[in-house]
Design a protein around this motif. Structure first.
Motif, PDB file in Angstrom:
ATOM      1  N   ASP A  69       0.314  -1.125  -0.345  1.00  0.00           N
ATOM      2  CA  ASP A  69       0.210   0.102  -0.137  1.00  0.00           C
ATOM      3  C   ASP A  69       0.568   1.202   0.058  1.00  0.00           C
ATOM      4  O   ASP A  69       0.862   2.230  -0.659  1.00  0.00           O
ATOM      5  N   TYR A  72       1.752   1.549  -3.266  1.00  0.00           N
ATOM      6  CA  TYR A  72       0.553   1.834  -4.329  1.00  0.00           C
ATOM      7  C   TYR A  72       0.703   3.593  -4.605  1.00  0.00           C
ATOM      8  O   TYR A  72       0.115   4.205  -5.330  1.00  0.00           O
ATOM      9  N   GLY A 119      -4.454   1.933  -2.048  1.00  0.00           N
ATOM     10  CA  GLY A 119      -4.558   0.675  -2.905  1.00  0.00           C
ATOM     11  C   GLY A 119      -6.139   1.320  -3.144  1.00  0.00           C
ATOM     12  O   GLY A 119      -6.555   1.064  -4.201  1.00  0.00           O
TER      13      GLY A 119
END
Length: 234
Positions: A69, A72, A119
């Motif tokens: 994450d 991301y 995400g």
């Protein structure tokens, strides 16, 4: 309970928070790949006892979820990603660029949906870019198709880079070292299509290959996007 539902770790005796834990894990992975990451190694880098991390992160997979994450966030451009297929193009290129900065990312792409805030933001941006261009099922399949291409192409490129690092041979060095064998095999006449590709095919770099394949995928996706029918009159 997901890692996102767990409380932040206590700040004593060593200041410790999610941001520092993830930064240490990403640094370890950037240096030595995912195999270099463990809760104990992260704790050691932070000069903290591993049990303090176990109270916040119970498994290595949860640590990977946090790392994924974190990266991301690099997929999204600083401004709006754009509309329609151009937004998907931007996200795909930025995903590749992030993977080149963090090669371990290729091992985590393509799994279950990412549920962290970054995400979810990437997923929202991808789906929202096609909102109104087709029904939701078609939009989902379109995004999945582009993601599948990007993931496969990125994994192939990262695998080649890892091979270069592990063998010490660049792509050109490997081709020269393999040239005699390949020439002998092609001379048998058993591989006419490969022979044509080797002798007549253009040699393009990884970035150009990725961009061309992405263009073709987006062209195919565009052909399947048809606006949903208007609602029936009241």
């Amino acid at each position: 309970m997901t890692v996102w539902d767990r409380p932040e770790p206590p700040t004593r005796p060593v200041p410790l928070d999610r941001e520092r834990i993830v930064a240490a894990a990403v640094a370890l992975a950037d240096e030595g790949g995912l195999e270099a990451v463990s809760l104990r190694k992260v704790a050691a880098r932070l000069d903290a006892g591993p049990m303090r991390l176990y109270g916040f992160i119970s498994t290595k997979q949860q640590l990977f979820d946090l790392m994924l994450d974190e990266v991301y966030a690099e997929f999204l451009p600083e401004g709006p990603p754009g509309d329609g297929l151009e937004a998907l193009r931007t996200l795909a290129h930025r995903t590749r660029q992030a993977a080149l900065r963090h090669p371990w990312l290729a091992d985590l792409l393509g799994g279950r949906p990412a549920l962290g805030p970054n995400g979810l933001a990437v997923g929202e941006a991808a789906l929202a870019s096609l909102d109104g261009l087709a029904d939701i099922d078609t939009v989902m399949r379109a995004v999945e198709t582009v993601n599948a291409y990007s993931t496969g192409a990125i994994r192939r490129e990262i695998a080649n880079l890892r091979a270069e690092r592990e063998t010490g041979l660049s792509q050109q060095d490997w081709q020269r070292a393999s040239g005699a064998h390949l020439t002998k095999m092609l001379a048998t006449g058993r591989f006419p299509a490969l022979t044509k590709a080797v002798h007549d095919g253009a040699d393009v770099d990884a970035e150009a290959s990725f961009a061309t394949g992405l263009d073709w995928v987006l062209d195919a996706v565009a052909a399947r996007l048809t606006p949903p029918p208007p609602p029936p009159p009241a």
